[in-house]
Design a protein around this motif. Sequence first.
Motif, short mmCIF file in Angstrom:
data_model
loop_
_atom_site.label_atom_id
_atom_site.label_comp_id
_atom_site.label_asym_id
_atom_site.label_seq_id
_atom_site.Cartn_x
_atom_site.Cartn_y
_atom_site.Cartn_z
N UNK A 700 0.83 -1.21 0.00
CA UNK A 700 0.00 0.00 0.00
C UNK A 700 0.86 1.25 0.00
N UNK A 701 0.53 2.21 -0.85
CA UNK A 701 1.29 3.47 -0.90
C UNK A 701 0.70 4.55 -0.01
N UNK A 702 -0.33 4.23 0.75
CA UNK A 702 -0.92 5.19 1.68
C UNK A 702 -2.12 5.93 1.15
N UNK A 703 -2.47 5.72 -0.12
CA UNK A 703 -3.64 6.41 -0.67
C UNK A 703 -4.90 5.89 0.01
N UNK A 704 -5.60 6.78 0.70
CA UNK A 704 -6.74 6.35 1.50
C UNK A 704 -7.97 7.22 1.32
N UNK A 705 -7.76 8.50 1.00
CA UNK A 705 -8.87 9.43 1.01
C UNK A 705 -9.23 9.86 -0.41
N UNK A 706 -10.20 10.72 -0.49
CA UNK A 706 -10.71 11.15 -1.80
C UNK A 706 -9.64 11.96 -2.54
N UNK A 707 -9.48 11.80 -3.86
CA UNK A 707 -10.27 10.93 -4.74
C UNK A 707 -9.67 9.54 -4.95
N UNK A 708 -8.31 9.44 -4.86
CA UNK A 708 -7.66 8.20 -5.25
C UNK A 708 -7.98 7.02 -4.37
N UNK A 709 -8.34 7.27 -3.11
CA UNK A 709 -8.60 6.18 -2.20
C UNK A 709 -10.05 5.84 -2.01
N UNK A 710 -10.94 6.49 -2.77
CA UNK A 710 -12.38 6.33 -2.56
C UNK A 710 -13.00 5.32 -3.51
N UNK A 711 -13.76 4.39 -2.96
CA UNK A 711 -14.61 3.49 -3.73
C UNK A 711 -16.03 3.67 -3.19
N UNK A 712 -16.76 4.53 -3.85
CA UNK A 712 -18.09 4.91 -3.38
C UNK A 712 -17.98 5.43 -1.94
#
Length: 854
Positions: A700-712
């Motif tokens: 995991x590269x740490x992407x968690x929040x909007x937009x890149x980390x969001x799935x709905x």
Amino acid sequence: MKRRTSRFVTALVALVVMTPGLNDAATTRGPKALTVLPPGNGSTITLPAYIKNQITGDCADLGAHVCDQLELYKNWGFKNGDLSPDADHVAGAVSEEDPIPGVRIVHDNMGVPHIFATGSNEQQIEERLGYGIGYAQAEDRLFQMEVFRRAGEGRVAELLGTDYLEMDTVMRRDVETAAERAQQIKKMLSAGQQASLQRYADGINAVIQRDMNDPSTMPAGFLLTQDLPLAPWTIEDSIAIQILETKAVAESSGNELGYGALAQLLAKRYGVAKAVAILNDVQLTHDPLTPVSVPHGQRARVTTDHLHYSFIDYTRADTAARIRELPQGIAAADHEVLTGDQAIADATTSLGLPHFGSNAWAIAPSKSANGHAMLWGAPQVSYYVPPPLQEMEIVGGLTDARGVGVPGAGPGLVIGYNRHVAWSLTSSQDDQVDTYSDRVRRAGNGYQYWYRGAWRPVQQRTEQISVRSTTPASTPAVGEVPLPVETTHTVTFYRTMHGGIPCIVSSIAGNVAYCKVRAFWNTELGTGLAVVGAAQATGLRQFDAAVRHSVAGFNFIYADDAGHIAYWHTGTIPIRARGHDPRLPVPGDGRFDWRGFLSPRLWPSVVDPARGWVANWNNKPAFNWPDAGDGTIWGTTQRVGEPMMLLRASGRLTYADLWHVARTTGQTDLRTTLGFKRFLTSLRGLTPLERKVVGILNAWNGTAFYPGGACDAQVCSPAFPIMEAWFRALEARAGAAVFGPALGNKPVADAVRVFTRTPGTTSPEFEFFDDYDQFLYDMLSGRARGAPYIASVPRLVRAALDDAIAQLTKQQGSDPTKWRAPMPQITFQELDVGAVGTIPWENRGTWGQAVELP
């Protein structure tokens, strides 16, 4: 005529969306600029709870265009922020008016007022410009301005009831009186500046009088709260708001009672020497690995990196002596003060009061793909509607600029750009406040305090605070509204004097009084002068002269059309007596009075660093700058490390890259990228399930929040809930053997934060701005050595991992690849007649400007 709330929200229907790369045409004059605007830049009204709870719904209740505006903010939809050629050519103009000769106000379709002034001389232009700014702000934000001035003057309870009595009491105690504010105006402003500020008040009063004459134009907030007749605006009201701003920025420190209470409990359990060692670990200072804004050991046109500072000078022995001198029962005084601090924090949230966080960076032509200097600025002032900052353009005489100002605070822009320079600011998190413990005794109806070998009178004054004891039972649309009923509370305030500065007493118990002395006391106008001068600057020399006036702790980040970039760390810094540990209260007998203030010429600064960029996100200004340890911790994991890492790794940055650094940072769980993940990925001898879980984190590269980390409505990666559960388990376990016996057997982080974190300095969890996180990192990395906090780091890390696995398995099943967490949300404080909804979380500014200089 419709109420201005309706008129102005309607004006937001047409939205100009500009995205970097689509606005490459040369502008007629000045820089290319894009701004991202939060919902509600136009006129909205602030309502108390008894009104808000009658209103339900979402942003659609205010019109589909408000939902559109929310979507634009969510998706980083920029609008064209180029400076207007003149009043007749304002992009997207939808209305204009001439309130007096020589003043024109144009509103565009994004709700931004553009104020133009002309005249026969500079003084006349400045006065007319002040009038126009006051008039425009009052048209758009009058009820918000009323709330701001009441907050600054301690008069909210007479409008909104008993919930604000504690807040009013603290504000009246801790800020200058009306007479002192008037004295500050005469002392710090020239006759011409006073005249311009008076014309600003005149512009506000013109709108007040117009609305009083025609109630159909009155903002609904005044009618719903029965705040009538509306008192005329005075220049002292604007100073009260500036003081409110300064306190919000400059008092991120001042928690000496909390640290003193912690040190006393540790000393009681382990002895003073061990208490010093533990305090030095918890409130770390002088971390050689902390990121700084003035590059260390690198070339620059101008730099303060070579200076030596000694305005804080104490040893471990001094800390031990200060702990031994602490009065007994300091924890009770800390609790009393925290009650008032909590009232201020609650009011800041519920009323949308101004405060600052913020990130910013500037890029030199040598680092820029287009060969021009560029600047990104994003104030983090939390999420309110209307926002505490208002975007506007102001043009007249020496001023031709656009940016954001605080409604009611005066005719200035705190962040912005003109045709030659661009600037942004962040709060410095420096220590401008100290606490003294005064020895006191009763004397008649008052007190005396022991100071420099003699008993001296404690200053005393009594004030009456009006409190609304009944509130309207219904809105005018529903039925009759009973007249408000008020009661009067009498409060007494005390002051001592230290080094010629009033020391405001916050607690008296027995023969001890605790008081706070503030370095910026009754000079808050200095920061206002600084930002007015910044907006008028045409180059580096003028801008440098302007920011040297700032008294509040701000970092200024700068770029100009000559290709310069620069950084200044500003604010009045006290020179403390040798042996004064600023983390702790010190005896008020005179030994530890301040020895003066650091010359502004010695403030940390850099111009044109060889690396080609400067950045700040409330981090330490320079390697050689002493950090007090009272307030925000400047440590290895400080959050600015993420954008600095991205800037350092980049080649030449494009205009789009300028703000993509902010967006990439905002969608990242910084615990992962700034050092915590390695403690998990270095574990050995794991079970198959543990290896699988650690493998998910490792990939995991740490992407968690909007937009890149969001799935709905969820965070896409299962690594995020793993990190979150593991981190919480770490906080509960690390250091338990040391802190449990001294503070009680409760989750360790919670037990320590009771003393180290004050209500006004908390921030949302995922802003990654919690001092305890740095201490946790230091325990894990072995840098915290004052006590045996952790017997074995690998065992502790693995035990916390097993806690996380057990928790997630119980909640979501045994397959780690299917573990998910709901996406955290940004919730806009409902200060309007309807909710604007929520958007997915990002660690981002509440306004933003991307500026490319010509």
